[in-house]
Design an enzyme around this catalytic site. Sequence first.
Site, short mmCIF file in Angstrom:
data_model
loop_
_atom_site.label_atom_id
_atom_site.label_comp_id
_atom_site.label_asym_id
_atom_site.label_seq_id
_atom_site.Cartn_x
_atom_site.Cartn_y
_atom_site.Cartn_z
CD GLU A 143 -3.06 1.16 0.58
OE1 GLU A 143 -3.01 0.63 -0.54
OE2 GLU A 143 -4.07 1.77 1.00
CB THR A 187 -4.39 7.99 -2.63
OG1 THR A 187 -5.59 7.29 -2.90
CG2 THR A 187 -4.25 8.16 -1.13
N1 HSE Z 1 -7.04 7.67 4.71
C1 HSE Z 1 -6.58 7.72 3.35
C2 HSE Z 1 -6.72 9.13 2.83
C3 HSE Z 1 -7.39 6.77 2.53
O1 HSE Z 1 -7.77 9.72 3.06
O2 HSE Z 1 -5.78 9.65 2.19
C4 HSE Z 1 -7.05 6.82 1.07
O3 HSE Z 1 -6.46 5.65 0.68
#
Ligand code: HSE
Length: 311
Positions: A130, A184
């Site tokens: 990840e 992301t």
């Molecule tokens: N918690 C993470 C974010 C989840 O909001 O960036 C995204 O993969």
Amino acid sequence: MKKIKVFAPASVTNVGSGFDVMGFAIEKPGDEIVLKMTDEPGIKITKITGDGGKLSKDPYKNTAGLSLISLVEHLEYKKGIEIELHKKMALGSGLGSSAASAVASVYAFNELLGKPLAKKELIQFALEGEKLTCGGTPHADNVAACLMGGFVIVRSLSPIDVVNIDYPPNLYCTIVHPHLEIITANTRKILRKHILLSDAVKQWGNVAGLVAGLVSGNYELIGNSLQDFIVEPVRSILIPNFYEVKNAALKAGAVGCSISGSGPSIFAFSKSKNSAEKVGDAMKKVLNGIGIGNDLYISKINKTGPRIISD
Ligand code: HSE
């Protein structure tokens, strides 16, 4: 040759106020992976489908591959493994697509070996994969939710400490996925590095309220506590008509609504399937009205996480 096929579910994370620390798995969509043990040493990705040609077959550059490499090294496994990855959900959707591939991979290998590790112990290896997508700031919320199933809190990353909490049995989640890709790592870079203490106080009041609301089945408290003062105001700018979709969901009876993960998917909670469907219609209507294609998912919380499809 030993072989296994595994499904790992999508996940909704942050859950409004709980940036990087709250998440839950849903029933579908999810990714599928086939692992084959071979005599020739090394990890090979032999096939990827459903990614539009975007994912690398180099195991060091692929979340499923890199997670597996870290697990194989830990277990000192000397033979070979072939991976087939079947993406059944869009990349950059805010539904934990990379986490589902990473979890599917380590879960499948652990099953093939007869479960040398407990599920919780697999989180650290899935997290290695990840890390490819997070832009240098690891977060375990998607991986933990996908792997453990149910509703999770990531209390700590170092050491990893993940806790499952109760939630109302009739809690339904509606998700609309607008057809846009959001990376992301980019949406993490635009977040403020420093926040006001007064905002932090409001936010952790809501995180605590959300946990209390879920555990006690208090829907009003859940709805009030989803409010996010820190991340949603920044990221919502990237999602066309986000506040119109959110208001439509609330007007149609949703308990609460916010961005799923880093977006662009938007989730809403409801008290029943019927209500979740009405909320879904209202959310879709806004996106359809501005010509943005979208998918709709209605799901209970997925209690189990990954599962074997065939061996
Ligand atoms: N918690 C993470 C974010 C989840 O909001 O960036 C995204 O993969």
